[in-house]
Design a protein around this motif. Structure first.
Motif, PDB file in Angstrom:
ATOM      1  N   HIS A   7     -21.073  -1.266   3.197  1.00  0.00           N
ATOM      2  CA  HIS A   7     -21.816  -0.673   2.079  1.00  0.00           C
ATOM      3  C   HIS A   7     -22.471  -1.770   1.237  1.00  0.00           C
TER       4      HIS A   7
ATOM      5  N   PRO B 136     -26.009   3.092   4.583  1.00  0.00           N
ATOM      6  CA  PRO B 136     -24.572   2.878   4.772  1.00  0.00           C
ATOM      7  C   PRO B 136     -23.855   4.221   4.903  1.00  0.00           C
TER       8      PRO B 136
ATOM      9  N   HIS C 219     -19.834   5.796   6.075  1.00  0.00           N
ATOM     10  CA  HIS C 219     -18.477   5.547   6.553  1.00  0.00           C
ATOM     11  C   HIS C 219     -18.339   6.064   7.982  1.00  0.00           C
TER      12      HIS C 219
END
Length: 337
Positions: free
Chosen positions: A217, A234, A236
C-alpha cells in the motif's frame, strides 16, 4: 550503488534499534501507571509503517492496540481516548500539520503521547510527553519506523509476559543495519532492470497480505503516486479475488509482495492465478534476502522492512530513468489544512 550513502543508512538504522532498552523501560513505567490501551496515529504514509507492529499485537495479545487517522480523531475521537491511553505519533519532519493539531487535542484530554521523529527541535519532538528522535530522511525512514514501532510492541508484549525472546530478538535486530546493505547490493542489478521495464508504464496493481500488505500500500501510494505521479491500485491479497482479478489481462502490471509470515499463501494464490493471464507479474519476496545470523522467528517480524530496503533501490533507479526526482511535487505546498 546508485545514489546510496552506506554510512548514513547504517547509522540511521542503528539509531532505530538503539531505542530498544529505553522503550522497554518506558513501557514498564506506563503499564505500572495504569496504561490500558495504545493507539498509533500517524498522518499519511507513515501510518502504513506502523501497521505491521499493530498486526503483531493483534495476533499476540488481548491488550488493545489500534490505529486511527489524526484528522478524523479531532472530529470524532475513538472510545477510550483518555488518561489511560497512550497515543504514538510518528512523523519524520516533526511538523506534520495534522499531527501537530492532534497533539494539542490529545493534551487537552490528558492523553499520554509518545512521538517518533526525525528532528528533535520541532513541535512533535519537543511537546509530546515522551519522544524518540532518530534522524532519518525519506530514503531511510521506512526501515527506521518499521524498527521503532516493532520495538514498541515487542516491549509491550515482553512486559506483559507475552514474548519470551526479547533480548535475543533485539540482538538479531542490531545486526540488521549492515545486513540490509547486503540486501540492497544483492538487489541492485534486479532493481536497475526492473526500473527500465516499468519506467514508461503508467498503471500498476500492488498486492500483498499479512505484514507486507502495508508496504504494498505504501509503495503504491506514497512512492509511485506521490513521488512519481504513476497511477496504482493497492489491494489486499484477501480482496484480490473479489473484484480486482477482473482487471488482469495481458499487459497489466501486477506487483506481488511476499512475506515470511503465516499469510504468505494468500500471495501465492494471487501469483498462481495472475501468471496465467498477464506477462507482467513482478514478485518481491522477503525470503530471497540473505540474513545470516537472523532466526526464522525474527525474519517473520521484518518482512516489510526487507521489502522496503529492496524497493528503495528500485526508486533510486526509477527517478533517474524518468528524470523525476522523488522530491518533486505538484500540490504539496498548496494543500490547506
Amino acid at each position: 550503488m546508485l545514489n546510496f550513502d552506506k554510512d548514513r543508512f547504517v547509522n540511521i538504522q542503528r539509531g532505530a534499534v538503539a531505542i530498544a532498552e529505553d522503550v522497554r523501560v518506558l513501557m514498564r513505567k506506563l503499564l505500572d501507571d495504569g496504561l490500558e490501551r495504545v493507539f498509533f496515529m500517524g498522518t499519511g504514509g507513515v501510518q502504513f509503517l506502523t501497521q505491521p507492529a499493530i498486526e503483531l499485537a493483534r495476533a499476540s495479545t488481548v491488550f488493545p492496540v489500534s490505529a486511527a487517522f489524526p484528522a478524523q480523531v479531532i472530529l470524532e475521537a475513538p472510545a477510550g481516548l483518555d488518561e489511560r491511553a497512550l497515543v504514538i505519533l510518528p512523523s519524520l519532519s516533526g511538523t506534520t500539520k495534522e499531527s501537530v493539531q492532534l497533539l494539542s487535542f490529545l493534551k487537552e484530554r490528558g492523553v499520554k503521547t509518545l512521538s517518533l521523529t526525525g528532528h528533535k527541535n520541532t513541535p512533535l519532538g519537543l511537546d509530546a510527553d515522551y519522544n524518540f528522535t532518530n534522524f532519518a530522511e525519506d530514503d531511510t525512514s521506512s526501515e527506521s519506523f518499521y524498527l521503532q514501532t516493532l520495538l514498541i510492541v515487542l516491549s509491550l508484549l515482553v512486559e506483559r509476559g507475552e514474548y519470551t525472546d526479547f533480548d535475543k530478538t533485539v540482538a538479531e535486530l542490531k545486526q540488521l543495519p549492515e545486513l540490509l546493505v547486503s540486501v540492497k547490493e544483492n538487489y541492485e542489478a534486479r532493481a536497475a532492470t526492473l526500473a527500465k521495464e516499468i519506467k514508461d508504464e503508467n498503471y500498476h496493481i500492488f498486492t500483498g497480505a499479512g505484514s507486507v500488505w502495508p508496504q504494498a500500500h505504501y509503495y503504491g501510494m506514497c512512492i509511485l503516486e506521490e513521488m512519481q505521479w504513476i497511477r496504482t491500485r493497492p489491494v489486499h491479497a484477501s480482496d484480490f479475488f473479489h473484484g480486482t482479478l477482473e482487471l488482469v489481462e495481458p499487459g497489466v502490471s501486477l506487483f506481488i509482495f511476499k512475506g515470511e509470515d503465516a499469510c504468505r499463501p494468500l500471495a501465492d494464490r494471487v501469483e498462481n492465478f495472475a501468471k496465467r493471464y498477464t506477462d507482467k507479474v513482478r514478485v518481491l519476496d522477503a525470503a530471497s534476502a540473505q540474513l545470516p545470523g537472523v532466526s526464522d522467528k525474527t525474519r517473520k517480524l521484518i518482512s516489510p522492512l526487507i521489502l522496503a530496503t529492496m524497493l528503495e533501490r528500485l526508486s533510486a533507479h526509477l527517478e533517474v530513468l524518468r528524470d523525476h526526482p522523488l522530491t518533486t511535487r505538484r500540490y504539496y505546498k498548496r494543500v490547506e489544512y
